[in-house]
Design a protein around this motif. Structure first.
Motif, PDB file in Angstrom:
ATOM      1  N   THR A   1       0.859  -1.173   0.000  1.00 30.18           N
ATOM      2  CA  THR A   1       0.000   0.000   0.000  1.00 30.18           C
ATOM      3  C   THR A   1       0.897   1.226   0.000  1.00 30.18           C
ATOM      4  OG1 THR A   1      -0.057   0.247   2.389  1.00 30.18           O
ATOM      5  CG2 THR A   1      -1.636  -1.265   1.441  1.00 30.18           C
ATOM      6  N   GLU A   2       0.335   2.352  -0.430  1.00 25.03           N
ATOM      7  CA  GLU A   2       1.148   3.573  -0.478  1.00 25.03           C
ATOM      8  C   GLU A   2       1.590   3.979   0.929  1.00 25.03           C
ATOM      9  OE1 GLU A   2      -0.886   6.918  -2.155  1.00 25.03           O
ATOM     10  OE2 GLU A   2       0.935   8.172  -2.144  1.00 25.03           O
ATOM     11  N   TYR A   3       0.635   3.838   1.852  1.00 22.43           N
ATOM     12  CA  TYR A   3       0.947   4.182   3.238  1.00 22.43           C
ATOM     13  C   TYR A   3       0.846   2.942   4.119  1.00 22.43           C
ATOM     14  CZ  TYR A   3       0.428   8.945   1.617  1.00 22.43           C
ATOM     15  OH  TYR A   3       0.579  10.118   0.941  1.00 22.43           O
ATOM     16  N   ALA A   4       1.885   2.668   4.838  1.00 24.05           N
ATOM     17  CA  ALA A   4       1.892   1.509   5.733  1.00 24.05           C
ATOM     18  C   ALA A   4       0.951   1.755   6.914  1.00 24.05           C
ATOM     19  CB  ALA A   4       3.307   1.239   6.222  1.00 24.05           C
ATOM     20  N   ILE A   5       0.893   3.015   7.331  1.00 23.33           N
ATOM     21  CA  ILE A   5       0.022   3.402   8.445  1.00 23.33           C
ATOM     22  C   ILE A   5      -0.779   4.631   8.036  1.00 23.33           C
ATOM     23  CG2 ILE A   5      -0.040   4.263  10.832  1.00 23.33           C
ATOM     24  CD1 ILE A   5       1.184   1.639  11.039  1.00 23.33           C
ATOM     25  N   GLU A   6      -2.099   4.580   8.270  1.00 22.91           N
ATOM     26  CA  GLU A   6      -2.949   5.759   8.046  1.00 22.91           C
ATOM     27  C   GLU A   6      -3.731   6.039   9.329  1.00 22.91           C
ATOM     28  OE1 GLU A   6      -4.744   5.163   3.736  1.00 22.91           O
ATOM     29  OE2 GLU A   6      -4.074   3.306   4.678  1.00 22.91           O
ATOM     30  N   ILE A   7      -3.561   7.241   9.821  1.00 23.96           N
ATOM     31  CA  ILE A   7      -4.223   7.636  11.064  1.00 23.96           C
ATOM     32  C   ILE A   7      -5.063   8.870  10.783  1.00 23.96           C
ATOM     33  CG2 ILE A   7      -3.855   8.476  13.428  1.00 23.96           C
ATOM     34  CD1 ILE A   7      -1.104   7.038  13.320  1.00 23.96           C
ATOM     35  N   GLU A   8      -6.330   8.817  11.203  1.00 25.48           N
ATOM     36  CA  GLU A   8      -7.248   9.907  10.902  1.00 25.48           C
ATOM     37  C   GLU A   8      -7.929  10.394  12.162  1.00 25.48           C
ATOM     38  OE1 GLU A   8      -9.102   8.490   7.002  1.00 25.48           O
ATOM     39  OE2 GLU A   8     -10.690   9.686   7.951  1.00 25.48           O
ATOM     40  N   ASP A   9      -7.702  11.646  12.494  1.00 25.13           N
ATOM     41  CA  ASP A   9      -8.395  12.307  13.602  1.00 25.13           C
ATOM     42  C   ASP A   9      -8.430  11.446  14.871  1.00 25.13           C
ATOM     43  OD1 ASP A   9      -9.658  14.461  14.725  1.00 25.13           O
ATOM     44  OD2 ASP A   9     -11.674  13.874  14.066  1.00 25.13           O
ATOM     45  N   LEU A  10      -7.272  10.972  15.249  1.00 30.45           N
ATOM     46  CA  LEU A  10      -7.165  10.060  16.391  1.00 30.45           C
ATOM     47  C   LEU A  10      -7.193  10.829  17.711  1.00 30.45           C
ATOM     48  CD1 LEU A  10      -6.702   7.088  17.260  1.00 30.45           C
ATOM     49  CD2 LEU A  10      -4.244   7.558  17.143  1.00 30.45           C
ATOM     50  N   ARG A  11      -8.092  10.403  18.581  1.00 28.94           N
ATOM     51  CA  ARG A  11      -8.211  11.038  19.895  1.00 28.94           C
ATOM     52  C   ARG A  11      -8.087  10.005  21.005  1.00 28.94           C
ATOM     53  NH1 ARG A  11     -10.327  16.233  19.167  1.00 28.94           N
ATOM     54  NH2 ARG A  11     -10.771  16.458  16.934  1.00 28.94           N
ATOM     55  N   LYS A  12      -7.470  10.425  22.094  1.00 27.38           N
ATOM     56  CA  LYS A  12      -7.407   9.566  23.277  1.00 27.38           C
ATOM     57  C   LYS A  12      -7.592  10.401  24.529  1.00 27.38           C
ATOM     58  CE  LYS A  12      -6.830   6.200  26.081  1.00 27.38           C
ATOM     59  NZ  LYS A  12      -7.809   5.094  26.166  1.00 27.38           N
ATOM     60  N   VAL A  13      -8.577  10.040  25.287  1.00 29.29           N
ATOM     61  CA  VAL A  13      -8.784  10.665  26.592  1.00 29.29           C
ATOM     62  C   VAL A  13      -8.601   9.588  27.649  1.00 29.29           C
ATOM     63  CG1 VAL A  13     -10.394  11.912  28.085  1.00 29.29           C
ATOM     64  CG2 VAL A  13     -10.444  12.299  25.609  1.00 29.29           C
ATOM     65  N   TYR A  14      -7.630   9.791  28.547  1.00 28.66           N
ATOM     66  CA  TYR A  14      -7.504   8.900  29.704  1.00 28.66           C
ATOM     67  C   TYR A  14      -8.444   9.438  30.770  1.00 28.66           C
ATOM     68  CZ  TYR A  14      -3.114   7.010  27.733  1.00 28.66           C
ATOM     69  OH  TYR A  14      -2.162   6.421  26.946  1.00 28.66           O
ATOM     70  N   LYS A  15      -9.343   8.582  31.222  1.00 35.57           N
ATOM     71  CA  LYS A  15     -10.302   9.013  32.248  1.00 35.57           C
ATOM     72  C   LYS A  15      -9.587   9.203  33.581  1.00 35.57           C
ATOM     73  CE  LYS A  15     -14.177   9.355  30.104  1.00 35.57           C
ATOM     74  NZ  LYS A  15     -14.631  10.761  29.999  1.00 35.57           N
ATOM     75  N   GLY A  16      -9.843  10.350  34.198  1.00 34.70           N
ATOM     76  CA  GLY A  16      -9.245  10.605  35.504  1.00 34.70           C
ATOM     77  C   GLY A  16      -9.874   9.703  36.555  1.00 34.70           C
ATOM     78  N   ARG A  17      -9.022   9.208  37.448  1.00 35.29           N
ATOM     79  CA  ARG A  17      -9.547   8.341  38.509  1.00 35.29           C
ATOM     80  C   ARG A  17      -9.563   9.094  39.837  1.00 35.29           C
ATOM     81  NH1 ARG A  17      -6.208   3.976  36.507  1.00 35.29           N
ATOM     82  NH2 ARG A  17      -7.383   2.872  34.909  1.00 35.29           N
ATOM     83  N   GLY A  18     -10.529   8.785  40.660  1.00 32.33           N
ATOM     84  CA  GLY A  18     -10.595   9.340  42.020  1.00 32.33           C
ATOM     85  C   GLY A  18     -10.502  10.853  42.051  1.00 32.33           C
ATOM     86  N   GLY A  19     -11.355  11.508  41.249  1.00 35.38           N
ATOM     87  CA  GLY A  19     -11.421  12.964  41.297  1.00 35.38           C
ATOM     88  C   GLY A  19     -10.385  13.665  40.424  1.00 35.38           C
ATOM     89  N   GLU A  20      -9.450  12.893  39.857  1.00 36.99           N
ATOM     90  CA  GLU A  20      -8.474  13.511  38.948  1.00 36.99           C
ATOM     91  C   GLU A  20      -9.147  13.940  37.656  1.00 36.99           C
ATOM     92  OE1 GLU A  20      -4.666  11.557  37.927  1.00 36.99           O
ATOM     93  OE2 GLU A  20      -4.917  10.558  39.864  1.00 36.99           O
ATOM     94  N   ALA A  21      -8.598  14.980  37.040  1.00 36.26           N
ATOM     95  CA  ALA A  21      -9.176  15.442  35.776  1.00 36.26           C
ATOM     96  C   ALA A  21      -8.845  14.451  34.655  1.00 36.26           C
ATOM     97  CB  ALA A  21      -8.609  16.811  35.435  1.00 36.26           C
ATOM     98  N   ASP A  22      -9.700  14.404  33.633  1.00 37.55           N
ATOM     99  CA  ASP A  22      -9.403  13.600  32.448  1.00 37.55           C
ATOM    100  C   ASP A  22      -8.167  14.164  31.766  1.00 37.55           C
ATOM    101  OD1 ASP A  22     -11.680  12.272  33.060  1.00 37.55           O
ATOM    102  OD2 ASP A  22     -12.839  12.925  31.315  1.00 37.55           O
ATOM    103  N   LYS A  23      -7.442  13.268  31.070  1.00 42.04           N
ATOM    104  CA  LYS A  23      -6.246  13.726  30.353  1.00 42.04           C
ATOM    105  C   LYS A  23      -6.432  13.452  28.859  1.00 42.04           C
ATOM    106  CE  LYS A  23      -2.316  15.129  29.333  1.00 42.04           C
ATOM    107  NZ  LYS A  23      -1.749  16.440  29.614  1.00 42.04           N
ATOM    108  N   GLU A  24      -6.439  14.519  28.081  1.00 38.43           N
ATOM    109  CA  GLU A  24      -6.561  14.361  26.638  1.00 38.43           C
ATOM    110  C   GLU A  24      -5.155  14.197  26.061  1.00 38.43           C
ATOM    111  OE1 GLU A  24      -8.557  17.610  24.724  1.00 38.43           O
ATOM    112  OE2 GLU A  24      -9.129  16.403  22.987  1.00 38.43           O
ATOM    113  N   ALA A  25      -4.753  12.954  25.816  1.00 44.88           N
ATOM    114  CA  ALA A  25      -3.370  12.683  25.409  1.00 44.88           C
ATOM    115  C   ALA A  25      -3.176  12.858  23.905  1.00 44.88           C
ATOM    116  CB  ALA A  25      -2.964  11.282  25.835  1.00 44.88           C
ATOM    117  N   LEU A  26      -4.226  12.605  23.109  1.00 43.38           N
ATOM    118  CA  LEU A  26      -4.157  12.843  21.665  1.00 43.38           C
ATOM    119  C   LEU A  26      -5.379  13.654  21.253  1.00 43.38           C
ATOM    120  CD1 LEU A  26      -3.053   9.291  20.380  1.00 43.38           C
ATOM    121  CD2 LEU A  26      -1.595  11.311  20.707  1.00 43.38           C
TER     122      LEU A  26
END
Ligand code: ADP
Ligand code: MG
Length: 311
Positions: A3-28
């Motif tokens: 394929t032309e591209y070995a990896i294709e990534i589109e609008d990838l988001r990751k939110v780690y949910k905060g535990r025990g009152g911690e805020a969520d972390k938007e890592a991507l």
């Protein structure tokens, strides 16, 4: 199938949910990225930028929050098995079983990926990673460097088309670093697409055809290594004076002047602002005669600073 591209990534988001009152972390925060087949691709960024999160999503070790990932043309959600089979990952963390020998580790890993016995090539991999003579030694007797090499070997057992290395040289000695790079180049020459993360800038500059710079979960730059370097505007003109060593040079305000220990004068300027010719006029006007003249290119450190400063 290629394929032309070995990896294709589109609008990838990751939110780690905060535990025990911690805020969520938007890592991507909506990463889009294509990695050309056959390239050595560098993912560069400071600690906490989101590199490992991205890598671990590719590896299927972390669940994405949203977005699309295709590996070797296979959608991670629609074809999880094929997309997983196409990628091998050398993780950042050293995790190993102290009671396994290198050969057993490779065989077990091959078993996990369903590689039939007839298609396994443990000996070949042991040879590649320089562990043939330690093949049957218990892992706990291996040095840190050997364990890292074993991690590389484990990433290769299922003949992946794409190899991902997450900070492979962080904290390793020069010898191991050289060996890893020799291996990576060899695998790439044989056709494997390589993605590596690093925060060693010279390393990305030396190894990678293309580079994406990621910061705070966003891609801030993505280009060929050469183009990225040319995008930066600053240059340094280094003058070794014959006479007039201590002369006061009257320079435009934007030019930074530095006297170096070897007696040379380093003038750092923005290309859009001043030409080397103008700089030399100022130098001569101060009564300085020039013995030697050199220019210095910016390195990736400068590129990185320039691209991330405004954010
Ligand atoms: P990098 O590899 O570039 O150093 P990471 O992907 O490890 O960055 O981390 C990106 C951000 O996500 C950081 O702020 C980190 O603290 C956070 N993070 C990483 N893993 C987790 C996790 N399992 N739970 C919560 N937050 C995490
Ligand atoms: Mg990391």
């Amino acid at each position: 199938m290629a394929t032309e591209y070995a990896i294709e990534i589109e609008d990838l988001r990751k939110v780690y949910k905060g535990r025990g009152g911690e805020a969520d972390k938007e890592a991507l925060k909506g990463v889009s990225l294509n990695v050309p087949t056959g390239s050595i691709f560098g993912l560069l960024g400071p600690n906490g930028a989101g590199k490992s999160t991205l890598i671990n999503i590719l590896a299927g070790l972390v669940l994405k929050t949203s977005g699309k990932v295709r590996i070797w043309g296979f959608d991670q959600d629609q074809n999880p098995r094929q997309s997983r089979a196409a990628i091998g990952v050398m993780p950042q963390e050293l995790n190993f079983d102290p009671f396994f020998t290198p050969r057993q580790s490779l065989e077990t890993q091959a078993g996990l990926y369903g590689v039939p016995k007839s298609e396994r090539r443990s000996n070949e991999i042991l040879e590649l990673i320089g562990l043939s003579d330690k093949a049957d030694a218990y892992a706990r007797t291996l040095s840190g460097g050997m364990r890292r090499r074993l991690l590389l070997g484990k990433a290769l057992v299922h003949h992946p088309q794409v190899l991902v290395l997450d900070e492979p040289t962080a904290g390793v000695d020069i010898e191991l670093r050289q060996m890893l790079w020799t291996n990576v180049r060899k695998l790439n020459e044989e056709g494997m697409t390589i993605i590596l993360t690093t925060h060693y800038l010279e390393e990305a500059e030396e190894m990678c055809d293309e580079i994406a710079i990621i910061n705070h979960g966003e891609v801030v730059a993505r280009d060929t290594t050469a183009a990225l370097l040319s995008r930066i505007d600053s240059r340094t003109l280094v003058i070794l004076p014959e006479t007039g060593t201590d002369a006061e040079i009257d320079l435009p305000e934007s030019v930074r002047q530095e006297r170096r220990r070897d007696g040379s004068i380093a003038l750092t300027y923005a290309r859009h602002d001043v030409t080397p010719g103008e700089l030399l006029d100022h130098v001569r006007a101060a009564g300085v005669t020039i013995r030697e003249l050199a220019t210095e290119e910016p390195d990736l450190e400068d590129v990185f600073l320039e691209l991330t400063r405004s954010r």
